[in-house]
Write an enzyme that holds these catalytic residues in place. Structure first.
Site, PDB file in Angstrom:
ATOM      1  N   LYS A  68       9.246  -0.348   3.288  1.00  0.00           N
ATOM      2  CA  LYS A  68       9.968  -1.154   2.309  1.00  0.00           C
ATOM      3  C   LYS A  68      11.438  -1.318   2.703  1.00  0.00           C
ATOM      4  O   LYS A  68      12.042  -2.374   2.445  1.00  0.00           O
ATOM      5  CB  LYS A  68       9.851  -0.529   0.915  1.00  0.00           C
ATOM      6  CG  LYS A  68       8.455  -0.619   0.324  1.00  0.00           C
ATOM      7  CD  LYS A  68       8.040  -2.067   0.077  1.00  0.00           C
ATOM      8  CE  LYS A  68       6.745  -2.161  -0.706  1.00  0.00           C
ATOM      9  NZ  LYS A  68       6.389  -3.558  -1.050  1.00  0.00           N
ATOM     10  N   ALA A 118       0.852  -1.194   0.000  1.00  0.00           N
ATOM     11  CA  ALA A 118       0.000   0.000   0.000  1.00  0.00           C
ATOM     12  C   ALA A 118       0.889   1.246   0.000  1.00  0.00           C
ATOM     13  O   ALA A 118       2.066   1.188   0.356  1.00  0.00           O
ATOM     14  CB  ALA A 118      -0.903  -0.005   1.227  1.00  0.00           C
ATOM     15  N   ALA A 149       6.322   6.842   5.014  1.00  0.00           N
ATOM     16  CA  ALA A 149       5.869   5.545   5.529  1.00  0.00           C
ATOM     17  C   ALA A 149       6.210   4.416   4.570  1.00  0.00           C
ATOM     18  O   ALA A 149       6.674   3.348   4.980  1.00  0.00           O
ATOM     19  CB  ALA A 149       4.366   5.584   5.790  1.00  0.00           C
ATOM     20  N   TYR A 150       5.980   4.630   3.290  1.00  0.00           N
ATOM     21  CA  TYR A 150       6.280   3.604   2.287  1.00  0.00           C
ATOM     22  C   TYR A 150       7.778   3.319   2.244  1.00  0.00           C
ATOM     23  O   TYR A 150       8.203   2.159   2.212  1.00  0.00           O
ATOM     24  CB  TYR A 150       5.792   4.099   0.928  1.00  0.00           C
ATOM     25  CG  TYR A 150       5.955   3.107  -0.210  1.00  0.00           C
ATOM     26  CD1 TYR A 150       5.111   2.011  -0.323  1.00  0.00           C
ATOM     27  CD2 TYR A 150       6.926   3.301  -1.186  1.00  0.00           C
ATOM     28  CE1 TYR A 150       5.226   1.115  -1.376  1.00  0.00           C
ATOM     29  CE2 TYR A 150       7.050   2.414  -2.245  1.00  0.00           C
ATOM     30  CZ  TYR A 150       6.208   1.323  -2.337  1.00  0.00           C
ATOM     31  OH  TYR A 150       6.332   0.431  -3.375  1.00  0.00           O
ATOM     32  N   ILE A 151       8.578   4.363   2.253  1.00  0.00           N
ATOM     33  CA  ILE A 151      10.035   4.188   2.219  1.00  0.00           C
ATOM     34  C   ILE A 151      10.505   3.431   3.454  1.00  0.00           C
ATOM     35  O   ILE A 151      11.326   2.507   3.363  1.00  0.00           O
ATOM     36  CB  ILE A 151      10.728   5.554   2.117  1.00  0.00           C
ATOM     37  CG1 ILE A 151      10.446   6.181   0.747  1.00  0.00           C
ATOM     38  CG2 ILE A 151      12.235   5.427   2.331  1.00  0.00           C
ATOM     39  CD1 ILE A 151      10.839   7.646   0.642  1.00  0.00           C
TER      40      ILE A 151
END
Length: 254
Positions: free
Chosen positions: A160, A94, A155-157
């Site tokens: 991941k 997401a 948040a994504y960085i």
């Protein structure tokens, strides 16, 4: 056994999360074409049905495994029902593109729960069976931005990046049990979500950042996944394989 034989997955069972479209679908299709019985995961069984039908129509072994990876109880039930699983591909990712100033800690935690904690939970549920059988492959789908950060996507960085670190941790702990864990870090891919945007002026600038001069086609992720999932990649462990047309190898100026 020839090198081509070592890329076969006959007799193996694979579970691919987020397999209804995009890179997850291309990975699932490649594993099925290599001979694996593939369980396609997504939250909506109706959306998975055409994909399963497509694979079965080609004479391949496939079934749907519909559950929400963020639902702990559903994950436990699905993992138990899916066993034995020889190959797990954690592909769900997401995204919430908001800056640190605009994203509060609760929203940050929610995205990390989907992109990192959910992968840990599902992997943890399936690792004992792999270890007991003395063989298994776990693949994490990360991203080049886990190492090459950009503003407005904290948040994504972070999630991941954590997934890449988790890859190494699992490799270190379960390698002795015959289980390998590796990651694939895609660059700019023209998936269903990105294709229209890739054709914009901004998308063209991104393509210019790639030494190959273009966005990747979704099917171009398949070879990397097959290598890491197959006997051909048996001695690769704890590695992140970057599939980005050369972005991570360059300074990005020219």
């Amino acid at each position: 056994m020839t090198i081509f034989d070592s890329l076969r997955l006959d007799g193996k069972r694979a579970l691919v999360t987020g397999a209804g479209r995009g890179l997850g679908w291309e990975i699932a299709r490649a594993l099925a074409e290599a001979g694996a019985h593939v369980l396609l995961n997504g939250r909506d069984a109706a959306r998975l049905a055409p994909r399963v039908a497509e694979l079965r129509g080609a004479g391949l072994a496939a079934e749907a495994s519909a559950f929400d990876v963020a639902d702990a109880a559903a994950v436990e039930r699905a993992a138990a029902a899916a066993e034995p699983i020889d190959i797990l591909v954690n592909n769900v990712g997401a995204r919430d593109r908001r800056s640190i100033r605009r994203m509060d800690a609760d929203d940050f935690a929610r995205l990390v729960a989907v992109d990192l904690t959910a992968a840990y939970r599902l992997t943890r549920a399936l690792l004992p069976g792999m270890a007991e059988r003395g063989s298994g492959r776990v693949l994490m789908v990360t991203t080049v931005v886990a190492e090459l950060a950009a503003p407005g996507d904290p948040a994504y960085i972070a999630a991941k990046g954590g997934l890449a670190a988790l890859t190494r941790a699992i490799a270190a702990e379960y390698g002795r049990h015959g289980v390998t864990c590796n990651a694939i870090a895609p660059g700019f891919f023209a998936t269903e979500t990105n294709r229209d945007w890739s054709r914009t002026e901004v998308g063209a600038r991104w393509a210019a950042r790639v030494p190959l001069g273009r966005w990747g086609e979704p099917a171009e992720i398949a070879g990397a996944a097959l290598l890491l999932a197959s006997p051909a990649g048996a001695f690769i462990n704890g590695h992140t394989l970057v599939v980005d047309g050369g972005v991570a190898a360059t300074l990005g100026v020219g």
